[in-house]
Design a protein around this motif. Sequence first.
Motif, short mmCIF file in Angstrom:
data_model
loop_
_atom_site.label_atom_id
_atom_site.label_comp_id
_atom_site.label_asym_id
_atom_site.label_seq_id
_atom_site.Cartn_x
_atom_site.Cartn_y
_atom_site.Cartn_z
N ASN A 34 5.21 -1.62 1.97
CA ASN A 34 4.93 -0.53 1.00
C ASN A 34 3.60 -0.72 0.26
N GLY A 39 2.21 3.06 -0.44
CA GLY A 39 2.28 3.21 1.02
C GLY A 39 3.70 3.07 1.54
N SER A 64 4.98 2.64 5.19
CA SER A 64 3.80 2.67 6.04
C SER A 64 2.96 1.39 5.96
N LEU A 65 2.53 1.01 4.75
CA LEU A 65 1.63 -0.14 4.63
C LEU A 65 2.40 -1.46 4.61
N ASP A 84 6.85 -0.65 8.76
CA ASP A 84 5.94 -1.25 7.77
C ASP A 84 6.05 -2.76 7.65
N ALA A 104 -1.32 -0.37 8.60
CA ALA A 104 -0.70 0.92 8.26
C ALA A 104 -0.05 1.43 9.54
N ASN A 156 1.09 10.19 -4.20
CA ASN A 156 1.15 9.03 -3.32
C ASN A 156 0.10 9.04 -2.21
N LEU A 157 -0.17 10.24 -1.67
CA LEU A 157 -1.21 10.33 -0.62
C LEU A 157 -2.55 9.87 -1.18
N SER A 198 -2.61 6.09 -2.02
CA SER A 198 -2.66 5.23 -0.81
C SER A 198 -4.08 5.16 -0.25
N ILE A 239 -6.33 1.53 -0.09
CA ILE A 239 -6.83 0.85 1.11
C ILE A 239 -8.26 0.35 0.87
N ASP A 241 3.02 4.28 -7.83
CA ASP A 241 3.52 5.31 -6.91
C ASP A 241 4.68 6.06 -7.53
#
Length: 299
Positions: free
Chosen positions: A13, A17, A20-21, A127, A139, A190-191, A194, A198, A215
């Motif tokens: 997370n 993320g 995903s992350l 993830d 990711a 959140n988009l 994220s 990065i 988040d």
Amino acid sequence: MKVKVRVPATSANIGPGFDSLGIAFNLYNIFEFTEKENGISFSGCAKKYQNEHNICYEAYKRVADAAGKNVGGLHISFSCNVPVARGLGSSAALIAAGAVAANEILDCHFSKLQLLNICAPMEGHADNLAPALLGGFTASMLHEGKVYTVKYRISERLHFCALIPDFEVKTATARSVLPQTYSRADAVYNLSHSAILIKALETGNIPLLIPALTDRLHQPYRESLIQDYDKAKEAAKLSGAPVFFISGSGSTCMCISDKDVSKLLRENLKELPNNWQVYPLSVDFRGASIIKHRKKFIK
Ligand code: HSE
């Protein structure tokens, strides 16, 4: 044949993320796989996991099936340093170990990305499994049934520290407290966070990491599952680690600083119940790897 596999702990997370992350860290589980004439056996894990539903064995079998190979007899021994149900990818480590061992022993010739695709359905999100297999900062996305994973650079200036309490938080419980749907504002939050996160991790920009690591998809709902979350966060801040987030689905929390704050952090967490342990960690860039390989004649 006998192979020894080393798999890193992972933190999923990384704040916004969600699912995903993920980052692999230098805390390892070691597994030894030995072919035998028939049957499966285990050592170094609780009795209740010593059967064909063991997820390390299931991953082994999944890879064998994907390659059309026979599993044969197998003994798996576990030497685990990654604590269970603490948000450090202990399940993904088991899956990664089984996958990499089957690939080697049964001569399957899958790439790590292929192993990831074969085994990702076991957890439903990649993830943890992606960094467990590939190492580094990853990711992952699921698109039309296929897992895509990319690796990002991560600054060597950053010091990570895991704060591990003595209680478990099961992923299923931590997912059950999340809403089924989110507002557009939360999705955008959140988009955008994220994307900035990065870059902040790549450049080691701590002032940017502080807001970027917040988040609205999971952490606000999970904080209450972690006893003394606010106090642990305050202790990290006092110790010089202003960046704080839940590792995976908890209970471990992770903090980031520009220097090693582990000694001070131990002092500042000492008064809390639940025996919080402090582990300074570095990023692992290798992921799951074969560390010993011995061909053995089997009668
Ligand atoms: N992304 C997962 C979660 C990680 O937060 O539920 C734990 O498996």
